[in-house]
Design a protein around this motif. Structure first.
Motif, PDB file in Angstrom:
ATOM      1  N   LEU A   6       0.829  -1.200   0.000  1.00 14.50           N
ATOM      2  CA  LEU A   6       0.000   0.000   0.000  1.00 14.50           C
ATOM      3  C   LEU A   6       0.866   1.253   0.000  1.00 14.50           C
ATOM      4  CD1 LEU A   6      -2.776   1.339   0.140  1.00 14.50           C
ATOM      5  CD2 LEU A   6      -2.686   1.103   2.644  1.00 14.50           C
ATOM      6  N   LYS A   7       1.930   1.252   0.794  1.00 15.40           N
ATOM      7  CA  LYS A   7       2.837   2.401   0.827  1.00 15.40           C
ATOM      8  C   LYS A   7       3.536   2.587  -0.526  1.00 15.40           C
ATOM      9  CE  LYS A   7       3.769   2.415   5.805  1.00 15.40           C
ATOM     10  NZ  LYS A   7       4.799   2.236   6.861  1.00 15.40           N
ATOM     11  N   ALA A   8       3.892   1.474  -1.176  1.00 17.76           N
ATOM     12  CA  ALA A   8       4.516   1.564  -2.492  1.00 17.76           C
ATOM     13  C   ALA A   8       3.554   2.181  -3.509  1.00 17.76           C
ATOM     14  CB  ALA A   8       4.968   0.180  -2.950  1.00 17.76           C
ATOM     15  N   TRP A   9       2.281   1.767  -3.456  1.00 19.42           N
ATOM     16  CA  TRP A   9       1.290   2.334  -4.381  1.00 19.42           C
ATOM     17  C   TRP A   9       1.078   3.823  -4.109  1.00 19.42           C
ATOM     18  CZ3 TRP A   9      -0.670   1.052  -8.845  1.00 19.42           C
ATOM     19  CH2 TRP A   9      -1.822   1.691  -9.300  1.00 19.42           C
ATOM     20  N   GLU A  10       1.005   4.208  -2.850  1.00 16.51           N
ATOM     21  CA  GLU A  10       0.844   5.621  -2.510  1.00 16.51           C
ATOM     22  C   GLU A  10       2.050   6.423  -2.963  1.00 16.51           C
ATOM     23  OE1 GLU A  10       0.169   5.419   1.659  1.00 16.51           O
ATOM     24  OE2 GLU A  10      -1.996   5.047   1.483  1.00 16.51           O
ATOM     25  N   ALA A  11       3.258   5.851  -2.824  1.00 16.12           N
ATOM     26  CA  ALA A  11       4.462   6.543  -3.285  1.00 16.12           C
ATOM     27  C   ALA A  11       4.439   6.715  -4.802  1.00 16.12           C
ATOM     28  CB  ALA A  11       5.704   5.766  -2.852  1.00 16.12           C
ATOM     29  N   ALA A  12       3.929   5.700  -5.501  1.00 12.03           N
ATOM     30  CA  ALA A  12       3.838   5.788  -6.952  1.00 12.03           C
ATOM     31  C   ALA A  12       2.874   6.899  -7.378  1.00 12.03           C
ATOM     32  CB  ALA A  12       3.385   4.447  -7.529  1.00 12.03           C
ATOM     33  N   GLN A  13       1.740   6.995  -6.688  1.00 11.93           N
ATOM     34  CA  GLN A  13       0.753   8.016  -7.057  1.00 11.93           C
ATOM     35  C   GLN A  13       1.233   9.432  -6.739  1.00 11.93           C
ATOM     36  OE1 GLN A  13      -1.762   6.849  -8.968  1.00 11.93           O
ATOM     37  NE2 GLN A  13      -0.531   5.002  -8.585  1.00 11.93           N
ATOM     38  N   THR A 279       7.808  -8.136 -15.607  1.00 13.35           N
ATOM     39  CA  THR A 279       6.996  -6.992 -15.179  1.00 13.35           C
ATOM     40  C   THR A 279       5.808  -7.467 -14.345  1.00 13.35           C
ATOM     41  OG1 THR A 279       7.602  -5.915 -17.264  1.00 13.35           O
ATOM     42  CG2 THR A 279       5.848  -4.901 -15.978  1.00 13.35           C
ATOM     43  N   CYS A 280       5.150  -8.562 -14.780  1.00 14.48           N
ATOM     44  CA  CYS A 280       4.021  -9.109 -14.023  1.00 14.48           C
ATOM     45  C   CYS A 280       4.441  -9.478 -12.604  1.00 14.48           C
ATOM     46  CB  CYS A 280       3.460 -10.336 -14.731  1.00 14.48           C
ATOM     47  SG  CYS A 280       2.580  -9.992 -16.261  1.00 14.48           S
ATOM     48  N   GLU A 281       5.567 -10.155 -12.499  1.00 17.70           N
ATOM     49  CA  GLU A 281       6.025 -10.619 -11.185  1.00 17.70           C
ATOM     50  C   GLU A 281       6.421  -9.448 -10.292  1.00 17.70           C
ATOM     51  OE1 GLU A 281       9.109 -13.341 -12.114  1.00 17.70           O
ATOM     52  OE2 GLU A 281       7.759 -14.832 -12.989  1.00 17.70           O
ATOM     53  N   LEU A 282       7.136  -8.472 -10.859  1.00 19.70           N
ATOM     54  CA  LEU A 282       7.567  -7.326 -10.057  1.00 19.70           C
ATOM     55  C   LEU A 282       6.375  -6.472  -9.644  1.00 19.70           C
ATOM     56  CD1 LEU A 282       9.902  -5.714  -8.866  1.00 19.70           C
ATOM     57  CD2 LEU A 282      10.124  -4.517 -11.067  1.00 19.70           C
ATOM     58  N   TRP A 283       5.407  -6.313 -10.535  1.00 23.24           N
ATOM     59  CA  TRP A 283       4.201  -5.526 -10.228  1.00 23.24           C
ATOM     60  C   TRP A 283       3.444  -6.155  -9.063  1.00 23.24           C
ATOM     61  CZ3 TRP A 283       2.239  -1.051 -12.652  1.00 23.24           C
ATOM     62  CH2 TRP A 283       0.943  -0.697 -12.313  1.00 23.24           C
ATOM     63  N   GLU A 284       3.236  -7.476  -9.123  1.00 25.03           N
ATOM     64  CA  GLU A 284       2.489  -8.125  -8.054  1.00 25.03           C
ATOM     65  C   GLU A 284       3.277  -8.123  -6.747  1.00 25.03           C
ATOM     66  OE1 GLU A 284      -0.217 -12.113  -7.253  1.00 25.03           O
ATOM     67  OE2 GLU A 284       0.964 -11.937  -9.098  1.00 25.03           O
ATOM     68  N   GLU A 285       4.583  -8.302  -6.847  1.00 25.27           N
ATOM     69  CA  GLU A 285       5.420  -8.264  -5.645  1.00 25.27           C
ATOM     70  C   GLU A 285       5.400  -6.878  -5.001  1.00 25.27           C
ATOM     71  OE1 GLU A 285      10.200  -8.080  -4.799  1.00 25.27           O
ATOM     72  OE2 GLU A 285       9.494  -9.416  -6.380  1.00 25.27           O
ATOM     73  N   THR A 286       5.401  -5.833  -5.824  1.00 23.04           N
ATOM     74  CA  THR A 286       5.495  -4.459  -5.312  1.00 23.04           C
ATOM     75  C   THR A 286       4.160  -3.928  -4.842  1.00 23.04           C
ATOM     76  OG1 THR A 286       7.308  -4.050  -6.881  1.00 23.04           O
ATOM     77  CG2 THR A 286       6.258  -2.115  -5.870  1.00 23.04           C
ATOM     78  N   TYR A 291      -1.056  -7.704 -12.770  1.00 24.92           N
ATOM     79  CA  TYR A 291      -0.693  -6.726 -13.800  1.00 24.92           C
ATOM     80  C   TYR A 291      -1.616  -6.831 -15.021  1.00 24.92           C
ATOM     81  CZ  TYR A 291       2.458  -3.981 -16.802  1.00 24.92           C
ATOM     82  OH  TYR A 291       3.013  -3.028 -17.625  1.00 24.92           O
ATOM     83  N   ALA A 292      -1.936  -8.062 -15.432  1.00 23.17           N
ATOM     84  CA  ALA A 292      -2.851  -8.240 -16.560  1.00 23.17           C
ATOM     85  C   ALA A 292      -4.199  -7.632 -16.218  1.00 23.17           C
ATOM     86  CB  ALA A 292      -3.003  -9.725 -16.878  1.00 23.17           C
ATOM     87  N   LYS A 293      -4.799  -6.901 -17.164  1.00 28.53           N
ATOM     88  CA  LYS A 293      -6.005  -6.138 -16.859  1.00 28.53           C
ATOM     89  C   LYS A 293      -6.935  -6.114 -18.060  1.00 28.53           C
ATOM     90  CE  LYS A 293      -7.299  -1.732 -14.654  1.00 28.53           C
ATOM     91  NZ  LYS A 293      -8.200  -1.168 -15.662  1.00 28.53           N
ATOM     92  N   VAL A 754      -3.778 -22.040 -19.777  1.00 28.79           N
ATOM     93  CA  VAL A 754      -2.490 -21.677 -20.342  1.00 28.79           C
ATOM     94  C   VAL A 754      -2.510 -20.316 -21.007  1.00 28.79           C
ATOM     95  CG1 VAL A 754      -0.706 -22.396 -21.965  1.00 28.79           C
ATOM     96  CG2 VAL A 754      -2.005 -24.126 -20.719  1.00 28.79           C
ATOM     97  N   THR A 755      -3.648 -19.971 -21.604  1.00 27.04           N
ATOM     98  CA  THR A 755      -3.639 -18.886 -22.569  1.00 27.04           C
ATOM     99  C   THR A 755      -3.204 -17.544 -22.012  1.00 27.04           C
ATOM    100  OG1 THR A 755      -5.593 -20.009 -23.366  1.00 27.04           O
ATOM    101  CG2 THR A 755      -4.984 -17.993 -24.472  1.00 27.04           C
ATOM    102  N   ALA A 756      -4.025 -16.932 -21.174  1.00 26.47           N
ATOM    103  CA  ALA A 756      -3.731 -15.574 -20.722  1.00 26.47           C
ATOM    104  C   ALA A 756      -2.486 -15.520 -19.851  1.00 26.47           C
ATOM    105  CB  ALA A 756      -4.927 -15.011 -19.971  1.00 26.47           C
ATOM    106  N   TYR A 757      -2.255 -16.553 -19.075  1.00 28.33           N
ATOM    107  CA  TYR A 757      -1.113 -16.512 -18.174  1.00 28.33           C
ATOM    108  C   TYR A 757       0.181 -16.979 -18.822  1.00 28.33           C
ATOM    109  CZ  TYR A 757      -3.535 -15.068 -14.030  1.00 28.33           C
ATOM    110  OH  TYR A 757      -4.204 -14.316 -13.111  1.00 28.33           O
ATOM    111  N   GLN A 758       0.127 -17.313 -20.104  1.00 21.91           N
ATOM    112  CA  GLN A 758       1.356 -17.620 -20.818  1.00 21.91           C
ATOM    113  C   GLN A 758       2.295 -16.423 -20.726  1.00 21.91           C
ATOM    114  OE1 GLN A 758       2.551 -20.260 -22.392  1.00 21.91           O
ATOM    115  NE2 GLN A 758       4.401 -19.188 -22.997  1.00 21.91           N
ATOM    116  N   PHE A 759       1.737 -15.230 -20.865  1.00 22.96           N
ATOM    117  CA  PHE A 759       2.564 -14.034 -20.731  1.00 22.96           C
ATOM    118  C   PHE A 759       2.805 -13.691 -19.274  1.00 22.96           C
ATOM    119  CE2 PHE A 759       3.383 -13.542 -24.819  1.00 22.96           C
ATOM    120  CZ  PHE A 759       3.244 -12.321 -25.449  1.00 22.96           C
ATOM    121  N   ALA A 760       1.794 -13.838 -18.465  1.00 21.93           N
ATOM    122  CA  ALA A 760       1.923 -13.408 -17.080  1.00 21.93           C
ATOM    123  C   ALA A 760       2.795 -14.352 -16.261  1.00 21.93           C
ATOM    124  CB  ALA A 760       0.543 -13.309 -16.431  1.00 21.93           C
TER     125      ALA A 760
END
Length: 772
Positions: A6-13, A279-286, A291-293, A754-760
């Motif tokens: 939450l703090k990371a998201w607030e810092a980003a905004q 990017t997916c992994e770092l986004w979810e970790e942070t 990340y997929a939307k 498999v499909t959508a998460y092939q990238f994620a």
């Protein structure tokens, strides 16, 4: 999100962005749409000329007149061709800054123009341009010529003043390869051209995610980070304000963040694919979010274009005689709105092992409509923390209201195939649409279970703003369809909409021997009526007053009418002529007939066999294309053509966009079907009966949900998934309803793993469960 996330998201905004990104993105999308009207701006001589005009005319004018820091004069607005090259140049901010400084000693900036100020700014720029370039016009005009190519109106294509400069690519002062950069950007607008992209809620959500994307770079992970398309829109918009982008990047990152668009290989293991997973992994970790939307992912390759029509082929661009009835359609047709939803089922907790069976799964259903829709995840063992990591992408009608998610366990009996409800939760579209990010990710406590404490389900979901959707229509015969009255036979057909309501009726009048003989004169008239009577017998007076007449078609007698190679019809009181002709070089011509429309049809029309443009399904076979016809309109906004309707001459199914005339499509589909049957030597078309359960959906389930095809797989399993998805994406309604339900119910779990998460990079381990 936990506290750190939450703090990371607030810092980003809180990152300092000095640009109104929503306004900049809105202007960007407007310009991209305008450029996309002229496909010649993506490659070829027009691009070379645009680059020349950009370097020799626009940049010098901007350097001389555009530095008004006090804002006393209106901002400068480039002509479209120069503006497009300027746009592409700025998308490499480091090279743009380098070129500007080498040529003019400073970065040439680009202020955001308020739409209300644009006309004054354009006129101001034209005056300055005309004074500086006497022989060079501000705008380059294009026309569609008889050789079916969009070319410059002047055959020379370039003014005498520019001819004298003898501009060649090796004499340019700008060393950046602008032609290659233009080619790389030609697919971007297709990816972001869906209507919901321009809504304020979508763009505001994209702005928040862009700030989150920038924040990931502050973590100095050294990764190649890949934006989703909503993020990329904002990244582009930021770069289009060069000075602000340079200033903001230095404040945030102490360097200017470059925009690398040179990688386009999406195959597994390649840089783009690996970067997206990272990017997916770092986004979810942070941030603790997926990340997929919805509405932000790659749509697939560009559809294959159709051939442009010759000039004056069948109508004037300003003729709207048929289109005038489009505005009246809302009075007798049910409007549809759809949303795209991306749903990720992640895991469960607090599951009582004693009260559950050996394995768990989640069942997905709709709150309203389509009760037959039941989609189950694969099973996971009860004894460990249940984890699915399974993602689905759907398109739903807003009338479905939301999802009902049930956590269920399998029975412990060896021979039993039933399941037990452990708890359920409701996720409404309104809940998702009210979120600033159009998404939610949380643990939901389940209700209706008997365990204490109740189990919880970990769910991530995102949504796109609702947009108007095409009408879905199907023609079916009523049970008593022939009536002998005053020397003629009448055939009656109902036209049902997506909600299973009868909206229109077709009256087909045969002559006294029409039901027994084959020939061009066997049908006297086809009428499309609204609110027609359905009784088996009519008097002539009742027949003439049986509902509001929306359109009619009558056969024309031509010199070749006695032969079997063509049929001609006049539509809408003789103002339009439809011709159905055999293809001499095609043995299956009746599945791909040659159709042409002439007369007062509004904007020019082409009737193209198969599913084309928006309706294209990659990898579809000839059998899957059989019977389909795409109606393509050529308008000032889409001179290369846009698909406005799709119909199937065999099944009577139609998909009609709100801007297209439904009576016109119904007439074309009907008379084409009748003509093909006649030319094949059959007495009548075998249209499905309205009483058959296989002919249409039971209740109002038709069109409520579409399982979206994915575009990012090329493996053998992906080919099979693409085949399944093609049955559901655009013409799933051509299948018998019960077959559609069975296909959806039995195959969706395999297709979504498999499909959508092939990238994620979020694969789910587990076996497919047998559908209950």
């Amino acid at each position: 999100m936990n506290n750190a996330q939450l703090k990371a998201w607030e810092a980003a905004q809180a990152l300092p962005i000095s640009v109104d990104l929503v306004a900049a993105a809105t202007e960007e999308l407007r310009m991209l749409e305008e450029v996309d009207r002229f496909q010649c701006y993506y490659e070829g001589p027009a691009v070379v000329r645009a680059i020349d005009r950009y370097e020799r005319c626009w940049l010098p004018l901007l350097a001389k007149e555009g530095d008004d820091s006090q804002g006393a004069s209106p901002p400068l607005v480039p002509p479209l061709d120069c503006g497009w090259i300027w746009h592409v140049h700025r998308l490499n901010p480091i090279r743009y800054a380098k070129d500007c400084k080498e040529l003019y000693g400073r970065i040439l900036d680009a202020p955001i123009i308020n739409p209300s100020d644009r006309p004054v700014a354009v006129n101001h720029t034209k005056d300055l341009w005309s004074a500086l370039y006497v022989d060079e016009p501000y705008n380059v005009e294009f026309v569609q010529t008889d050789n079916k190519a969009v070319q410059e109106k002047e055959s020379s294509g370039i003014s005498s003043s520019l001819k004298q400069l003898a501009i060649t690519s090796d004499s340019r002062k700008i060393t950046y390869d602008l032609e290659a950069a233009v080619s790389r950007q030609k697919t971007f607008f297709y990816q972001v051209s869906q209507p919901f992209v321009r809504t304020d809620s979508y763009l505001k959500s994209a702005e928040q995610r862009y700030k989150g994307f920038l924040y990931l770079f502050t973590l100095n992970k050294g990764l190649f980070l890949v934006p989703t398309y909503d993020v990329d829109i904002m990244w582009h918009a930021h770069q289009l304000c060069p000075s602000a982008y340079d200033r903001d990047c230095m404040a945030i990152l102490n360097k200017v963040l470059n925009h690398d668009d040179t990688d386009s290989d999406r195959n597994p293991g390649q840089k783009l694919n690996t970067g997206f997973k990272d990017t997916c992994e770092l986004w979810e970790e942070t941030f603790g979010e997926i990340y997929a939307k919805a509405g932000c992912m790659w749509r697939g390759d560009l559809p294959v274009p159709v051939e442009p029509l010759p000039v004056n082929s069948n109508a004037s661009l300003n003729d709207a005689s048929v289109s005038s009835n489009v505005h009246e359609q809302s009075t007798y047709l049910t409007q549809r709105q759809t949303v795209q939803v991306c749903l990720a089922l992640l895991g469960a907790r607090d599951v009582s092992v004693k009260k559950a069976g050996p394995t768990l799964f989640v069942r997905i259903q709709l709150l309203q409509r389509c009760p037959s829709f039941k989609l189950d995840t694969y099973e996971v063992p009860t004894y460990s923390d249940p984890v699915w990591r399974q993602l689905y992408t759907f398109k739903f009608e807003t009338s479905t209201q939301g999802l009902l998610l049930q956590l269920r366990s399998t029975s412990s009996g060896i021979l039993s195939s039933c399941s037990k409800l452990l708890g359920e939760m409701i996720l409404t579209w309104d809940t998702l649409l009210s979120s600033p990010t159009l998404s939610v990710k949380k643990w939901f406590t389940l209700t209706k279970g008997k365990s204490s404490p109740p189990p919880s389900l970990h769910v991530s979901a995102s949504i796109t703003p609702p947009v108007a959707a095409p009408y879905l229509l199907r023609t079916l015969e009523v049970s008593q369809d022939r009536v002998l009255k005053e020397g003629s036979f009448y055939s009656f057909r109902n036209v049902f909409d997506h909600a299973d309501n009868e909206r229109l009726m077709l009256h087909i009048q045969y002559d006294s021997e029409g039901s027994f003989k084959v020939g061009p004169s066997s049908i006297q008239e086809v009428r499309v009526l609204q609110g027609a009577q359905k009784k088996s017998r009519f008097t002539k007076r009742k027949m003439n007053s049986a509902g509001t007449l929306l359109g009619r078609a009558q056969p024309l007698v031509k010199s070749d009418s006695g032969k079997s190679n063509a049929r001609h019809w006049q539509l809408f009181d003789n103002s339009i002529q439809l011709t159905i002709r055999k293809r001499a070089d095609d043995n299956q011509w009746h599945l791909r007939p040659e159709l042409s429309l002439e007369g007062k049809v509004g904007h020019p029309v082409a009737l193209v066999p198969g599913k084309r443009l928006d309706y294209q399904v990659n990898g579809s076979t000839e059998e899957e294309e059989a019977g389909f016809v795409t109606l393509v309109r050529y308008t000032p906004d889409a001179p290369a053509g846009k698909a406005t309707a799709l119909f199937n001459t065999s099944s009577g199914a139609m998909e009609v966009k709100p801007e297209e005339s439904v009576p016109l499509v119904v007439l074309i589909s009907t008379v084409t079907s009748l003509s093909l049957v006649e030319m094949l030597g059959k007495s009548r078309p075998q249209t499905p009966k309205s009483g058959s359960r296989k002919a249409r959906a039971t209740g109002n389930e038709w069109g409520a949900v579409i399982f979206e095809r994915q575009a990012n797989e090329k493996s053998d399993i992906a080919r099979k998934m693409a085949l399944y998805n093609s049955l559901n994406y655009h013409y799933w309604w051509d299948m018998p309803f019960l077959l559609w339900c069975a296909s959806f119910h039995n195959n969706a779990s395999l297709l979504s793993d498999v499909t959508a998460y092939q990238f994620a990079g979020l694969y789910g381990d587990g076996r497919r469960r047998r559908q209950q």
